[in-house]
Motif scaffolding. Sequence first.
Motif, PDB file in Angstrom:
ATOM      1  N   LYS A   2       1.089  -0.898  -0.333  1.00 20.10           N
ATOM      2  CA  LYS A   2      -0.128  -0.217  -0.288  1.00 20.10           C
ATOM      3  C   LYS A   2       0.531   1.258   0.550  1.00 20.10           C
ATOM      4  O   LYS A   2       1.894   1.207   0.595  1.00 20.10           O
ATOM      5  CB  LYS A   2      -0.375   0.482   1.125  1.00 20.10           C
ATOM      6  CG  LYS A   2      -1.989   1.317   1.280  1.00 20.10           C
ATOM      7  CD  LYS A   2      -2.655   0.697   2.055  1.00 20.10           C
ATOM      8  CE  LYS A   2      -1.750   1.567   4.285  1.00 20.10           C
ATOM      9  NZ  LYS A   2      -3.567   1.419   4.826  1.00 20.10           N
ATOM     10  N   THR A   3       0.296   2.543  -0.615  1.00 20.49           N
ATOM     11  CA  THR A   3       1.092   3.575  -1.120  1.00 20.49           C
ATOM     12  C   THR A   3       0.008   5.278  -0.759  1.00 20.49           C
ATOM     13  O   THR A   3      -1.009   4.564  -1.012  1.00 20.49           O
ATOM     14  CB  THR A   3       1.925   4.642  -2.097  1.00 20.49           C
ATOM     15  OG1 THR A   3       2.409   2.988  -2.391  1.00 20.49           O
ATOM     16  CG2 THR A   3       2.188   5.097  -2.669  1.00 20.49           C
ATOM     17  N   THR A   4       0.521   5.606   0.617  1.00 15.44           N
ATOM     18  CA  THR A   4      -0.538   6.664   0.510  1.00 15.44           C
ATOM     19  C   THR A   4       0.204   7.853   0.641  1.00 15.44           C
ATOM     20  O   THR A   4       1.689   8.056   0.669  1.00 15.44           O
ATOM     21  CB  THR A   4      -0.760   6.601   2.409  1.00 15.44           C
ATOM     22  OG1 THR A   4      -0.833   4.766   2.883  1.00 15.44           O
ATOM     23  CG2 THR A   4      -1.258   7.606   2.930  1.00 15.44           C
ATOM     24  N   ASN A   9       8.730   6.967   3.960  1.00 13.68           N
ATOM     25  CA  ASN A   9       7.787   8.233   4.891  1.00 13.68           C
ATOM     26  C   ASN A   9       8.928   8.937   4.676  1.00 13.68           C
ATOM     27  O   ASN A   9      10.068   9.451   5.808  1.00 13.68           O
ATOM     28  CB  ASN A   9       7.888   7.435   6.671  1.00 13.68           C
ATOM     29  CG  ASN A   9       6.844   7.638   7.276  1.00 13.68           C
ATOM     30  OD1 ASN A   9       5.849   8.529   6.420  1.00 13.68           O
ATOM     31  ND2 ASN A   9       6.901   7.811   8.814  1.00 13.68           N
ATOM     32  N   GLU A  58      12.643   2.284   3.831  1.00 13.63           N
ATOM     33  CA  GLU A  58      11.592   2.371   4.799  1.00 13.63           C
ATOM     34  C   GLU A  58      11.703   4.024   3.299  1.00 13.63           C
ATOM     35  O   GLU A  58      12.104   4.278   2.787  1.00 13.63           O
ATOM     36  CB  GLU A  58      11.779   3.044   5.598  1.00 13.63           C
ATOM     37  CG  GLU A  58      11.024   3.795   6.487  1.00 13.63           C
ATOM     38  CD  GLU A  58      11.213   4.425   7.853  1.00 13.63           C
ATOM     39  OE1 GLU A  58      10.877   5.311   8.194  1.00 13.63           O
ATOM     40  OE2 GLU A  58      12.337   3.493   8.639  1.00 13.63           O
ATOM     41  N   GLN A  77       4.118   7.996   1.799  1.00 12.24           N
ATOM     42  CA  GLN A  77       4.065   6.677   2.735  1.00 12.24           C
ATOM     43  C   GLN A  77       3.979   5.237   2.247  1.00 12.24           C
ATOM     44  O   GLN A  77       3.300   4.845   1.609  1.00 12.24           O
ATOM     45  CB  GLN A  77       3.968   6.688   4.448  1.00 12.24           C
ATOM     46  CG  GLN A  77       3.958   5.392   5.239  1.00 12.24           C
ATOM     47  CD  GLN A  77       3.324   6.009   6.203  1.00 12.24           C
ATOM     48  OE1 GLN A  77       2.957   6.166   6.487  1.00 12.24           O
ATOM     49  NE2 GLN A  77       3.997   5.427   7.745  1.00 12.24           N
ATOM     50  N   HIS A  78       5.404   4.365   2.501  1.00 10.80           N
ATOM     51  CA  HIS A  78       5.249   2.905   1.387  1.00 10.80           C
ATOM     52  C   HIS A  78       5.060   2.022   2.524  1.00 10.80           C
ATOM     53  O   HIS A  78       5.994   2.380   3.584  1.00 10.80           O
ATOM     54  CB  HIS A  78       6.019   2.477   0.237  1.00 10.80           C
ATOM     55  CG  HIS A  78       6.128   3.339  -0.429  1.00 10.80           C
ATOM     56  ND1 HIS A  78       4.922   3.834  -1.103  1.00 10.80           N
ATOM     57  CD2 HIS A  78       7.427   3.916  -1.589  1.00 10.80           C
ATOM     58  CE1 HIS A  78       5.520   4.248  -2.258  1.00 10.80           C
ATOM     59  NE2 HIS A  78       6.281   4.406  -2.115  1.00 10.80           N
ATOM     60  N   ASP A  79       4.581   0.923   2.893  1.00 10.44           N
ATOM     61  CA  ASP A  79       4.473  -0.774   3.339  1.00 10.44           C
ATOM     62  C   ASP A  79       5.274  -1.142   2.922  1.00 10.44           C
ATOM     63  O   ASP A  79       5.629  -1.972   3.534  1.00 10.44           O
ATOM     64  CB  ASP A  79       3.536  -0.508   4.355  1.00 10.44           C
ATOM     65  CG  ASP A  79       2.338  -1.683   3.003  1.00 10.44           C
ATOM     66  OD1 ASP A  79       2.771  -1.488   1.473  1.00 10.44           O
ATOM     67  OD2 ASP A  79       1.138  -1.378   3.352  1.00 10.44           O
ATOM     68  N   PHE A  80       6.576  -0.391   2.095  1.00 10.27           N
ATOM     69  CA  PHE A  80       6.896  -2.106   1.007  1.00 10.27           C
ATOM     70  C   PHE A  80       8.340  -1.136   0.845  1.00 10.27           C
ATOM     71  O   PHE A  80       8.227   0.127   0.873  1.00 10.27           O
ATOM     72  CB  PHE A  80       6.031  -3.077   0.063  1.00 10.27           C
ATOM     73  CG  PHE A  80       6.003  -1.651  -0.296  1.00 10.27           C
ATOM     74  CD1 PHE A  80       6.160  -1.477  -1.759  1.00 10.27           C
ATOM     75  CD2 PHE A  80       4.337  -0.668  -0.600  1.00 10.27           C
ATOM     76  CE1 PHE A  80       6.099  -0.554  -2.807  1.00 10.27           C
ATOM     77  CE2 PHE A  80       4.566  -0.501  -1.301  1.00 10.27           C
ATOM     78  CZ  PHE A  80       4.822   0.078  -2.913  1.00 10.27           C
ATOM     79  N   SER A  89      -3.384   0.720  -3.510  1.00 10.48           N
ATOM     80  CA  SER A  89      -2.967  -0.410  -3.231  1.00 10.48           C
ATOM     81  C   SER A  89      -2.412  -1.943  -4.136  1.00 10.48           C
ATOM     82  O   SER A  89      -3.383  -1.637  -6.074  1.00 10.48           O
ATOM     83  CB  SER A  89      -4.104  -1.301  -2.344  1.00 10.48           C
ATOM     84  OG  SER A  89      -4.907  -0.454  -1.173  1.00 10.48           O
TER      85      SER A  89
END
Length: 332
Positions: free
Chosen positions: A2-4, A113, A111, A69-72, A18
């Motif tokens: 997911k990218t926000t 962010n 990371e 922000q990426h969760d990957f 997503s």
Amino acid sequence: MKTTLKSAIFDKNILVKSFQKNFKTPNYTEETTEINNNSLKGRQTEICINGLRIIIRDLKTENYNIDVQHDFPLFKLQFEIEGYSHYVPLNSSQTEIFIPDAHYNLFYLPEVNGNLNYKTKSRKTLEILFTEQYLKDIIGSNFKQILHKLGAAISNKTPFLMWKKSKPISIELKKHINEIINCKYHNDLKKAYLEAKINELLIQLLAKTNEENYEKENSLLPIEDYNNILKISEYIHINLEKSLTITELAATIGVNTSKLKNDFKVIYATTIFKYITKNRMEKAKELILEKNYNVTEAAYKVGYKHSQHFTVAFKKVYGYLPSKLTDLNTSK
């Protein structure tokens, strides 16, 4: 995965995207979006191929920024054909990434962010996102041993930046980029073509990281001199319609003409005159093809008072007359 993204340019100030694990997708997809808001106007194309995301942008912009922000982990090959991108992480131990006009870089960030800043009048980009699994697929499961520096960074979860100072896009590389952006094939043929072109790019660049002195190629100038040349490049792009002399350009950064000519050639591997001419011709070609300018109008817009001088320069760069482009427009 997911990218926000958070920014005033999005509806409700937020955009969440997503993806399947490792960008896996059973089918080739391509989506072009027309963008028209206060900060951005233009077109963005996103192509999804199994294991890859390809993003092509052609935008007129105002200054804007995006919290991202990426969760990957992020693996990315990014070409700023026109404009620039500046990523500043919230965590100061992570890596800042600056890719100025007509430059590129390849990087791995365990990371993501931080904040993306864009202070430019236009952005033309090619961005290729991939994953660790994709590297395994094209190089082999032992790719970490083959790609020493990148492999160590992935194993230790530390950022990897191919070039400490982003590298200018060479003429040969720009040809490769244009072949990707302007691919005329469709569906499965386009999928196979783009995969082949991107794999070739990635393997050539990643193999280079194993060379002993590759990092020194772009570190030949002190950072102040390097930044001055980037300022000159930006000034040229903004003022193509003006008469640009080396004396005037040198004065804008407070150096003598000899130093400017030498430093410019170190960074761009060409003379200032050839660089200005090449960019004028590219801009004129765009005006004729996309804005329906005639030859005289395009010539004037890129700094030529006499269209015949422009025609000679254009043919020298492209090998054909600019009237060929106006003929193409007429036949559409």
